[in-house]
Write a protein that holds these residues in place. Structure first.
Motif, PDB file in Angstrom:
ATOM      1  N   ASP A  42       0.827  -1.211   0.000  1.00 17.97           N
ATOM      2  CA  ASP A  42       0.000   0.000   0.000  1.00 17.97           C
ATOM      3  C   ASP A  42       0.861   1.260   0.000  1.00 17.97           C
ATOM      4  O   ASP A  42       0.402   2.327  -0.426  1.00 17.97           O
ATOM      5  N   GLN A  43       2.100   1.124   0.521  1.00 21.07           N
ATOM      6  CA  GLN A  43       3.026   2.260   0.526  1.00 21.07           C
ATOM      7  C   GLN A  43       3.936   2.239  -0.697  1.00 21.07           C
ATOM      8  O   GLN A  43       4.954   2.918  -0.738  1.00 21.07           O
ATOM      9  N   PHE A  44       3.561   1.431  -1.697  1.00 21.30           N
ATOM     10  CA  PHE A  44       4.283   1.344  -2.971  1.00 21.30           C
ATOM     11  C   PHE A  44       5.672   0.727  -2.826  1.00 21.30           C
ATOM     12  O   PHE A  44       6.567   1.023  -3.613  1.00 21.30           O
ATOM     13  N   HIS A  45       5.836  -0.162  -1.826  1.00 22.58           N
ATOM     14  CA  HIS A  45       7.067  -0.935  -1.708  1.00 22.58           C
ATOM     15  C   HIS A  45       6.866  -2.232  -2.489  1.00 22.58           C
ATOM     16  O   HIS A  45       6.501  -3.266  -1.922  1.00 22.58           O
ATOM     17  N   CYS A  46       7.114  -2.189  -3.767  1.00 19.70           N
ATOM     18  CA  CYS A  46       6.873  -3.354  -4.615  1.00 19.70           C
ATOM     19  C   CYS A  46       8.145  -4.180  -4.771  1.00 19.70           C
ATOM     20  O   CYS A  46       8.641  -4.412  -5.883  1.00 19.70           O
ATOM     21  N   THR A  47       8.691  -4.622  -3.664  1.00 24.57           N
ATOM     22  CA  THR A  47       9.918  -5.403  -3.707  1.00 24.57           C
ATOM     23  C   THR A  47       9.598  -6.867  -3.988  1.00 24.57           C
ATOM     24  O   THR A  47       8.442  -7.307  -3.904  1.00 24.57           O
ATOM     25  N   ASP A  48      10.632  -7.628  -4.313  1.00 26.68           N
ATOM     26  CA  ASP A  48      10.425  -9.047  -4.612  1.00 26.68           C
ATOM     27  C   ASP A  48       9.805  -9.778  -3.427  1.00 26.68           C
ATOM     28  O   ASP A  48       8.911 -10.610  -3.600  1.00 26.68           O
ATOM     29  N   ALA A  49      10.301  -9.478  -2.212  1.00 25.51           N
ATOM     30  CA  ALA A  49       9.778 -10.158  -1.025  1.00 25.51           C
ATOM     31  C   ALA A  49       8.312  -9.807  -0.800  1.00 25.51           C
ATOM     32  O   ALA A  49       7.494 -10.682  -0.474  1.00 25.51           O
ATOM     33  N   VAL A  50       7.964  -8.541  -0.956  1.00 22.64           N
ATOM     34  CA  VAL A  50       6.576  -8.114  -0.770  1.00 22.64           C
ATOM     35  C   VAL A  50       5.658  -8.836  -1.750  1.00 22.64           C
ATOM     36  O   VAL A  50       4.614  -9.402  -1.374  1.00 22.64           O
ATOM     37  N   LEU A  51       6.028  -8.836  -3.014  1.00 19.90           N
ATOM     38  CA  LEU A  51       5.184  -9.458  -4.032  1.00 19.90           C
ATOM     39  C   LEU A  51       5.061 -10.960  -3.810  1.00 19.90           C
ATOM     40  O   LEU A  51       3.982 -11.541  -3.991  1.00 19.90           O
ATOM     41  N   GLU A  52       6.157 -11.596  -3.395  1.00 22.98           N
ATOM     42  CA  GLU A  52       6.111 -13.040  -3.174  1.00 22.98           C
ATOM     43  C   GLU A  52       5.180 -13.385  -2.018  1.00 22.98           C
ATOM     44  O   GLU A  52       4.409 -14.351  -2.098  1.00 22.98           O
ATOM     45  N   VAL A  53       5.244 -12.616  -0.948  1.00 27.06           N
ATOM     46  CA  VAL A  53       4.412 -12.921   0.209  1.00 27.06           C
ATOM     47  C   VAL A  53       2.930 -12.713  -0.108  1.00 27.06           C
ATOM     48  O   VAL A  53       2.083 -13.534   0.292  1.00 27.06           O
ATOM     49  N   VAL A  54       2.586 -11.635  -0.819  1.00 24.19           N
ATOM     50  CA  VAL A  54       1.167 -11.366  -1.082  1.00 24.19           C
ATOM     51  C   VAL A  54       0.594 -12.299  -2.151  1.00 24.19           C
ATOM     52  O   VAL A  54      -0.622 -12.525  -2.199  1.00 24.19           O
TER      53      VAL A  54
END
Length: 220
Positions: A42-54
């Motif tokens: 939601d804070q536009f942190h589109c990192t690999d880890a973030v995307l993988e977890v969601v």
């Protein structure tokens, strides 16, 4: 900052704390990691880890892999645990203060100084209070991150105390008796020392060892 944004940031802070404590105590709740990843997205942190977890089903992620992802999420969030969450950092800082305190009588300061936690900072920082109640807080609170390494903690604390006393009294301390120059706390060859710039630079004393060089003053 409006109330909605403040509430959002407070909720994200609580998530990072829960994930950190879960990792530290070996009881990470995968749903906390998912919630943190969503908050970062939601804070536009589109990192690999973030995307993988969601994108993955947490029930299908092995615990060790989820723990590794959660650590990456904390890094992505820039999370740095305060002294309240990382007591080993606080113990390193207190050990450093016991060493620096050996030098204070050469400045005419008696009594045992103490570390006090500053709960109104995030992450929770720390300050130094002398036995007479005076606070030494030049440059703001002591950052927890400087206390992962004992030498770094000792060097940083020596500088903070030295600069705080200078700001209060405008009196340079310590002074090299050979060159009549003010010295400063520095790290040299993995040791915290009082460093003099005279004659190309030399160690006046290790931090904690000033009394052997300068002796003890009677008055402040």
């Amino acid at each position: 900052m409006d109330a909605t944004m403040a509430e959002y940031e407070a909720a994200a802070e609580q998530l990072t704390r829960r994930v950190y404590l879960g990792l530290r105590e070996g009881r990470l709740d995968p749903q906390d990691a998912v919630a943190l990843a969503c908050a970062l997205l939601d804070q536009f942190h589109c990192t690999d880890a973030v995307l993988e977890v969601v994108e993955r089903n947490p029930a299908e992620v092995p615990p060790a892999e989820m723990a590794a992802l959660a650590r990456r999420l904390l890094d992505d969030a820039g999370f740095d645990p305060g002294f309240d969450l990382a007591p080993e950092r606080l113990e390193t800082l207190r050990a450093a203060l016991r060493i620096v305190a050996r030098d204070l009588p050469t400045r005419g300061i008696e009594g045992e100084p103490e570390i006090e936690l500053l709960e109104d900072w995030f992450p929770v920082g720390a300050g130094v209070r002398l036995a007479d109640g005076e606070r030494l807080n030049w440059g703001g609170p002591i950052a927890p991150g400087m206390c992962d390494d004992p030498v770094t903690a000792l060097t940083g604390l020596a500088v903070l105390i030295q600069e705080s006393l200078l700001e209060r009294t405008w009196q340079v301390w310590p002074v090299c008796p050979r060159h009549d120059l003010g010295v400063h706390g520095a790290e040299r060859e993995r040791e915290a020392v009082w460093w003099c710039a005279g004659d190309g630079g030399h160690t006046l004393a290790p931090v904690g060892g000033l009394a052997r060089v300068l002796g003890r003053r009677r008055s402040r």
